[in-house]
Design a protein around this motif. Structure first.
Motif, PDB file in Angstrom:
ATOM      1  N   ARG A  98      16.103  24.231 -11.918  1.00 35.35           N
ATOM      2  CA  ARG A  98      16.288  24.103 -10.389  1.00 35.35           C
ATOM      3  C   ARG A  98      14.548  23.807  -9.840  1.00 35.35           C
ATOM      4  NH1 ARG A  98      18.697  27.733  -5.992  1.00 35.35           N
ATOM      5  NH2 ARG A  98      16.505  28.762  -5.973  1.00 35.35           N
ATOM      6  N   ARG A 105      10.990  16.216  -7.343  1.00 38.39           N
ATOM      7  CA  ARG A 105      11.386  15.582  -6.343  1.00 38.39           C
ATOM      8  C   ARG A 105      10.671  15.275  -5.289  1.00 38.39           C
ATOM      9  NH1 ARG A 105      17.247  17.704  -4.831  1.00 38.39           N
ATOM     10  NH2 ARG A 105      17.646  17.046  -6.984  1.00 38.39           N
ATOM     11  N   TYR A 106       9.791  16.374  -5.201  1.00 42.85           N
ATOM     12  CA  TYR A 106       8.794  16.299  -3.901  1.00 42.85           C
ATOM     13  C   TYR A 106       7.598  15.768  -4.388  1.00 42.85           C
ATOM     14  CZ  TYR A 106      12.348  18.409  -1.027  1.00 42.85           C
ATOM     15  OH  TYR A 106      13.439  18.572  -0.428  1.00 42.85           O
TER      16      TYR A 106
ATOM     17  N   TYR B  16      21.318  21.660  -4.473  1.00 41.75           N
ATOM     18  CA  TYR B  16      20.373  20.484  -4.952  1.00 41.75           C
ATOM     19  C   TYR B  16      20.662  19.666  -6.390  1.00 41.75           C
ATOM     20  CZ  TYR B  16      19.233  22.427  -9.473  1.00 41.75           C
ATOM     21  OH  TYR B  16      19.541  22.867 -10.866  1.00 41.75           O
ATOM     22  N   PRO B  40      16.983  26.192  -1.234  1.00 44.87           N
ATOM     23  CA  PRO B  40      16.183  26.757  -2.582  1.00 44.87           C
ATOM     24  C   PRO B  40      14.849  27.225  -1.686  1.00 44.87           C
ATOM     25  CG  PRO B  40      16.982  24.680  -3.149  1.00 44.87           C
ATOM     26  CD  PRO B  40      17.304  24.706  -1.905  1.00 44.87           C
ATOM     27  N   PHE B  41      14.333  26.707  -0.712  1.00 45.46           N
ATOM     28  CA  PHE B  41      12.954  27.328  -0.161  1.00 45.46           C
ATOM     29  C   PHE B  41      13.357  28.701   0.417  1.00 45.46           C
ATOM     30  CE2 PHE B  41      12.148  22.842  -0.677  1.00 45.46           C
ATOM     31  CZ  PHE B  41      10.957  22.938  -1.615  1.00 45.46           C
ATOM     32  N   GLU B  43      15.693  30.639  -0.126  1.00 46.83           N
ATOM     33  CA  GLU B  43      15.883  31.583  -1.117  1.00 46.83           C
ATOM     34  C   GLU B  43      14.740  32.292  -1.714  1.00 46.83           C
ATOM     35  OE1 GLU B  43      18.660  31.579  -5.086  1.00 46.83           O
ATOM     36  OE2 GLU B  43      19.308  30.041  -3.673  1.00 46.83           O
ATOM     37  N   GLN B 127      10.694  23.786   4.133  1.00 46.05           N
ATOM     38  CA  GLN B 127      11.219  22.660   4.603  1.00 46.05           C
ATOM     39  C   GLN B 127      12.952  22.863   4.018  1.00 46.05           C
ATOM     40  OE1 GLN B 127      10.309  19.585   1.158  1.00 46.05           O
ATOM     41  NE2 GLN B 127       9.750  19.399   3.188  1.00 46.05           N
ATOM     42  N   SER B 128      13.958  22.129   4.638  1.00 45.93           N
ATOM     43  CA  SER B 128      15.271  22.266   4.135  1.00 45.93           C
ATOM     44  C   SER B 128      15.533  21.136   3.150  1.00 45.93           C
ATOM     45  CB  SER B 128      16.316  22.296   5.153  1.00 45.93           C
ATOM     46  OG  SER B 128      16.565  21.214   5.917  1.00 45.93           O
ATOM     47  N   ILE B 129      16.251  21.100   2.060  1.00 40.61           N
ATOM     48  CA  ILE B 129      16.406  20.051   1.334  1.00 40.61           C
ATOM     49  C   ILE B 129      17.153  18.993   1.709  1.00 40.61           C
ATOM     50  CG2 ILE B 129      15.584  21.207  -0.959  1.00 40.61           C
ATOM     51  CD1 ILE B 129      18.548  21.112  -1.797  1.00 40.61           C
ATOM     52  N   ASP B 132      14.540  17.622   5.406  1.00 46.23           N
ATOM     53  CA  ASP B 132      13.167  17.433   4.996  1.00 46.23           C
ATOM     54  C   ASP B 132      12.288  17.189   6.120  1.00 46.23           C
ATOM     55  OD1 ASP B 132      13.490  17.921   2.198  1.00 46.23           O
ATOM     56  OD2 ASP B 132      14.317  16.055   2.035  1.00 46.23           O
ATOM     57  N   LEU B 188       7.553  26.335  -3.346  1.00 48.52           N
ATOM     58  CA  LEU B 188       8.127  26.668  -4.669  1.00 48.52           C
ATOM     59  C   LEU B 188       7.675  27.377  -5.601  1.00 48.52           C
ATOM     60  CD1 LEU B 188      10.704  25.179  -5.086  1.00 48.52           C
ATOM     61  CD2 LEU B 188       9.496  23.262  -6.395  1.00 48.52           C
TER      62      LEU B 188
END
Lengths: 110, 258
Positions: A98, A105-106, B16, B40-41, B43, B127-129, B132, B188
């Motif tokens: 993940r 992706r970013y 995701y 995920p961010f 989390e 941010q949220s995926i 964004d 991340l």
């Protein structure tokens, strides 16, 4: 060509095929923890064992002529690293996947 | 040295790994029957808040960790996940199905929550995926008048309520220091979130979860922005092969490059 260092030679075969293969039966040195070796781990490789085995063989053969002890030790450390990656627990691998997906992706350069 | 009262906002987003599809009306992304999970961010911020307590990183200790999520009834699953990871209690702001909040509304909602819960540290994903936007944390800091540290890759606590946050920038790291209360957004590489264990999931079901509505905060989901159209990115055009140098030159001439 100089003969290889027997101790290192045994270690290399051990990480490749396992401790059984590395030692004659009279010199029993099977590790009690039964730690899996690379050849065995490859059975579950996502692209199949037939894909994995020749490649593993090639990786070892390409360095068969190596006689420098330090370089061999470095190679052994690399083999341990590959093994650790293959035996990482599934949750860790899930997060790793993940993490990599999101990073790519970013950040397209990553 | 004040004890930490951490607020961790979370969002329920499309997982995701799911490839989003655009709905027929071209106004957004299809969400019905699609797997959802915690952003995920977010989390990462949940994990970080729990680790700050476990590792006893804050000199004043951690008094309370609270999570909040605004969304449809199913957002409770995400709050329960956060509770199972080790957060103390949750607040669910229930929205109607399909109702979406803009970053500014979320920031206003969080501001009201921070004031009600007397939080002194807000840890949220950068941010949220799904949208964004990457605006909520900054807007919240602006509304509260608090210092902010964005994209944290490391959070440390120092003497006298100071917080040291490391963020990764091009070709190095940048360290910022600020005093509590403050807003921190997570990146991340901050940590590896844990998997909630079954006993903790069971315990999380008994943890306190307050239900609220937007009206309780004196807010509406009124939008300042209007989405005109959502489309797929253009499909990549495949290249062609040329036979020889002559072919290449004539092709380049044809395209006007020579």
């Amino acid at each position: 060509m100089t003969p290889p260092n027997p101790v290192l030679r045994r270690q290399v075969i051990a990480i490749y095929k396992g401790y059984q293969a590395a030692c004659p039966p009279s010199m029993c040195c099977v590790r009690a923890d039964g730690y899996p070796e690379l050849l065995y781990l490859g059975r579950d490789y996502p692209l199949g064992y037939d894909y994995f085995r020749p490649r593993l063989h090639k990786a070892f053969m390409s360095k068969a002529g190596e006689r420098d002890d330090e370089a061999i030790k470095k190679g052994l450390a690399h083999a341990e690293f590959v093994k650790k990656d293959a035996t990482a627990d599934p949750f860790r691998r899930y997060y790793l996947k993940r993490y990599r997906t999101l990073r790519k992706r970013y950040d397209p350069d990553a | 040295m004040s004890a930490l009262r951490i607020l961790v906002p979370v969002k329920r987003v499309i997982d995701y790994a799911v490839k989003p599809r655009i709905n027929k009306a071209m106004t957004g992304v299809e969400t019905v029957g699609v797997k959802h999970s915690m952003n995920p961010f977010d989390e990462l911020s949940v994990e970080e808040s729990v680790r700050i307590r476990e590792e006893k990183r804050a000199p004043g200790g951690v008094e309370d960790i609270c999570t909040i999520s605004a969304g449809p009834a199913k957002s409770q699953d995400v709050i329960r996940t956060a509770l199972a990871m080790g957060i103390d209690r949750g607040i669910h702001v229930e929205l109607k199905e399909g109702e979406e909040l803009e970053p500014l509304t979320v920031a206003k909602l969080l501001k009201a929550t921070v004031e009600a819960e007397k939080s002194n540290l807000v840890l949220l994903g950068k941010q949220s995926i799904d949208d964004d936007a990457g605006q909520t944390g900054q807007m919240l800091a602006g509304l509260l008048g608090w210092p902010q540290a964005t994209q944290a890759s490391k959070v440390e606590f120092g003497e006298g309520d100071s917080v040291l946050v490391t963020q990764e920038i091009d070709g190095g790291v940048e360290t910022v220091r600020a005093k509590l209360p403050m807003v921190v957004t997570t990146d991340l590489r901050l940590n590896t979130p844990r998997f909630a264990k079954l006993p903790n999931i069971m315990k999380a079901k008994k943890k306190k979860l307050d239900k609220k509505t937007l009206a309780d905060f004196g807010l509406t989901s009124e939008k300042k922005l209007k989405i005109l159209k959502v489309t797929e990115p253009p499909v990549r055009q495949g290249g062609g092969k040329v036979e020889d140098v002559g072919g290449l030159v004539s092709k380049l001439k044809e395209l006007g490059a020579l």
